[in-house]
Structures are given as C-alpha cells and as structure tokens.
Design a protein around this motif. Structure first.
Motif, PDB file in Angstrom:
ATOM      1  N   PHE A 131      -8.654   7.554   5.839  1.00  0.00           N
ATOM      2  CA  PHE A 131      -8.713   6.847   4.556  1.00  0.00           C
ATOM      3  C   PHE A 131      -8.619   7.830   3.395  1.00  0.00           C
ATOM      4  CE2 PHE A 131     -11.619   5.425   1.097  1.00  0.00           C
ATOM      5  CZ  PHE A 131     -10.846   4.390   0.597  1.00  0.00           C
TER       6      PHE A 131
ATOM      7  N   PHE B 270      -2.075   5.794  -0.876  1.00  0.00           N
ATOM      8  CA  PHE B 270      -2.785   4.631  -1.391  1.00  0.00           C
ATOM      9  C   PHE B 270      -3.240   4.896  -2.820  1.00  0.00           C
ATOM     10  CE2 PHE B 270      -4.516   2.483   2.733  1.00  0.00           C
ATOM     11  CZ  PHE B 270      -3.216   2.306   3.167  1.00  0.00           C
TER      12      PHE B 270
ATOM     13  N   HIS C 159      -5.231   9.315   2.968  1.00  0.00           N
ATOM     14  CA  HIS C 159      -4.307   8.415   2.284  1.00  0.00           C
ATOM     15  C   HIS C 159      -4.472   8.506   0.762  1.00  0.00           C
ATOM     16  CE1 HIS C 159      -3.359   6.600   6.161  1.00  0.00           C
ATOM     17  NE2 HIS C 159      -2.447   5.869   5.560  1.00  0.00           N
TER      18      HIS C 159
ATOM     19  N   TYR D   8      -9.165  -1.087   3.423  1.00  0.00           N
ATOM     20  CA  TYR D   8      -8.416  -0.209   4.328  1.00  0.00           C
ATOM     21  C   TYR D   8      -8.812  -0.477   5.787  1.00  0.00           C
ATOM     22  CZ  TYR D   8      -8.197   4.151   7.070  1.00  0.00           C
ATOM     23  OH  TYR D   8      -8.048   5.074   8.079  1.00  0.00           O
TER      24      TYR D   8
ATOM     25  N   TYR E 178       0.814  -1.220   0.000  1.00  0.00           N
ATOM     26  CA  TYR E 178       0.000   0.000   0.000  1.00  0.00           C
ATOM     27  C   TYR E 178       0.847   1.270   0.000  1.00  0.00           C
ATOM     28  CZ  TYR E 178      -3.773  -3.217   1.077  1.00  0.00           C
ATOM     29  OH  TYR E 178      -4.681  -4.236   1.023  1.00  0.00           O
TER      30      TYR E 178
END
Length: 327
Positions: free
Chosen positions: A177, A186, A180, A195, A25
């Motif tokens: 999330f 990500f 990211h 996630y 990731y």
C-alpha cells in the motif's frame, strides 16, 4: 541461438468492469490490463508486449535470481546474496547501488501508456539500469531481480541459482500500500481500507499473491532453489546467512558472517539507502520499518477477521505456513 519457445500460458484482457476499477487507481494506462496464465496474474498492458521476450531469456548456469512478490524482503535478500557471492565486497556494495548490480527484468513493461515510464517522482534514479532488453550483453555472473512468478519466467530458470523470500501477506499488504503511494501509482487520498478491498479481489499489480508464493514453495526442494521467509530473516538472520553461503558454495569465518549480519541490519540498510525519504518516521519511504507483524497497526477488527479468513481459504489445500512473527 536457440529458437524462441511459444508461451505456455494465456494472456487475456481483464473484464471491462475490472479495467474500469483499475484505471480509477492506476493513472496513465489507456490499454486494458491483462490477466496471465491459469492463476490470472494481474499485469500491465506493457507486459503483454514483451511476455515472450522475458520467457525466452537465455539462462546461464551462473546466473543468480532473486524472485519475490513485491514488498517481501527483496532488497534485503539481494544485498545478502550479492555480498555472499562476491567475497563480502563491502566497498562495491556501498558505492554501487543494487539498481546497477541487479537487473530488474520486467521493469520497462510497467511503464504507463501515457508517460512511458513508471511513476517514481519521489524516487531518485531509476529502479534499475538493466532489464530484459539488455541482459544478454552483461558479463557473467549476472544478477536478476523479478516480481514475476516462476511460471512466467524462462523454462530453464532452475538451471541457475534462484532465491525466493516470502512474507506474511498482511505485512505485504501494508507495505505494498505504501509503495503504491510512494511511487505515485495511487493518489494520496486513497485510504488503506479502500486499498484492502482491491487486495482481496486481486486487483493490484502481480496479484494474486498466494499462487505466486506457492509456485516457489513447490520448488523449494530443488537443489537450485533457496526458499526462505522474511520472518525467518528477521528472527535468525545469521541462520539465513549460513543457508545462503551453503547454497552459493561460499565459506566464511564466523567473524565474517557476524560482520555481514551487522551490515544487513535494518538500521544499517536504511541508513545507507539512497532512497528519497520524507522523514525518519515516515511511512512514505522505500525501506519502511523492517518489522514483522506490523500489519496489526493498520487492520481494524473487521479487516483482521477478513484477513484471517482470506489466509485460511488460500492455505487450506497446501502445507505452506508462515512463521509466527510473535514467537
């Protein structure tokens, strides 16, 4: 100059299995990620290079620190604290970004081994102009931002004023999330459910989250610590303004405080933000929604049950409780 202190915590490479998962990731890192201290905080390889530098930073009594787990209301508290401490200087606040007013202490340690910088292709400008490498050159009072827990910060941290904001971990999970994705840690095809599995296993930067919060919670009665909740700021921002004023020894009129609350409204903060955005309703922006309880829109029934069990497990041995966002 005082002699450097030895680190009172261990720094160990994650297991090979964990490192394989992490590198799937987090692209651009070649060295192993590390677990730090007895709680096993997950940090980048670069942190190990400079852990002692950060731990041995000089603390001045008039320093102001904003300490948070990422995506917990950091920017909101920074703006509030700086304005209260600087005689409500809106002109400077509107013309000098927080990235210049606050030093993001550990930022350089997050750099990838390959690109030598953190992924921020959708973010205009660096998240900070100062960090642990040059804060000793800054005049007092200095303003610091960090996502490191208390235990990894200088032992004399509480000689200064320290403000901590905590947020319902489910809302943090959602916002973390999208961060990211925003910073390109990500890939776009990583789904939230995928996630969430990493979140539960503490396989994300700065995890685990509960020990991070609990370290500050245990210090909440210290005269140099102000502990608040994101949900509290959302429900009673004026009340939090009052607390910060008392904490920093500042007095303002009721009208001045009302004006500050207006300035700190999410809509105003979002409007004045210099962050790059893909659209007013996009999730992919640094200041997202500013809502408590928004997690419910991203957790399915099974994930909701898992989150409840996850929270209950980590709160059972502490009196820490998050405010009810719905009340």
């Amino acid at each position: 100059m005082a002699s450097a202190s030895e680190l009172p915590f261990s720094i160990k490479n994650v297991t090979e299995e964990e490192d394989t998962v992490l590198k799937k990731y987090y692209k651009g890192y070649t060295r192993p990620f590390v677990r730090v201290g007895p709680r096993g905080y997950l940090l980048t390889p670069g942190y190990a290079d400079h852990a002692a530098d950060i731990y041995n930073l000089e603390v001045r009594p008039d320093d102001r620190w904003v300490v948070t787990f990422s995506r917990s209301g950091t920017t909101w508290l920074q703006e509030l604290a700086w304005l209260v401490d600087n005689d409500l200087d809106y002109t400077t606040a509107e013309n000098v970004p927080l990235s210049k007013r606050f030093a993001f202490i550990e930022y350089p340690t997050q750099a990838s081994d390959i690109k030598k910088s953190t992924p921020n292709t959708k973010y205009k400008g660096l998240p900070t102009e100062h960090d642990f490498t040059d804060v000793h050159t800054l005049p007092s009072p200095r303003y610091f931002k960090t996502h490191l827990p208390f235990s990894l910060l200088p032992p004399k941290l509480l000689d200064a004023k320290v403000m901590y904001v905590a947020r319902d971990v489910r809302d943090v999970a959602v916002s973390f999330f999208f961060m990211h994705k925003l910073f390109r840690y990500f890939d776009d095809d990583v789904e939230f459910k995928e996630y969430w599995k990493l979140f539960k296993k503490d396989l994300l930067f700065h995890m685990p989250i509960f020990p991070h919060i609990e370290e500050a919670w245990r210090k909440r009665h210290h005269p140099n610590v102000l502990f608040t909740f994101y949900e509290e700021m959302q429900k009673d921002l004026r009340g939090v303004v009052d607390k910060v004023c008392i904490f920093l020894g500042k007095e303002y009129t009721s009208e001045q405080k009302d004006a500050l609350v207006k300035h700190l409204s999410f809509d105003n903060m979002n409007k004045s933000s210099a962050d790059t955005q893909k659209g007013n309703d996009s999730e992919m922006k640094f200041l997202r929604k500013g809502k408590s309880g928004n997690w419910i829109n991203y957790f399915d029934e099974q994930m909701t049950k898992e989150a409840e069990e996850y929270i209950q497990k980590h709160l059972q041995d502490t009196d820490l409780r998050f405010p009810d966002a719905s009340s």
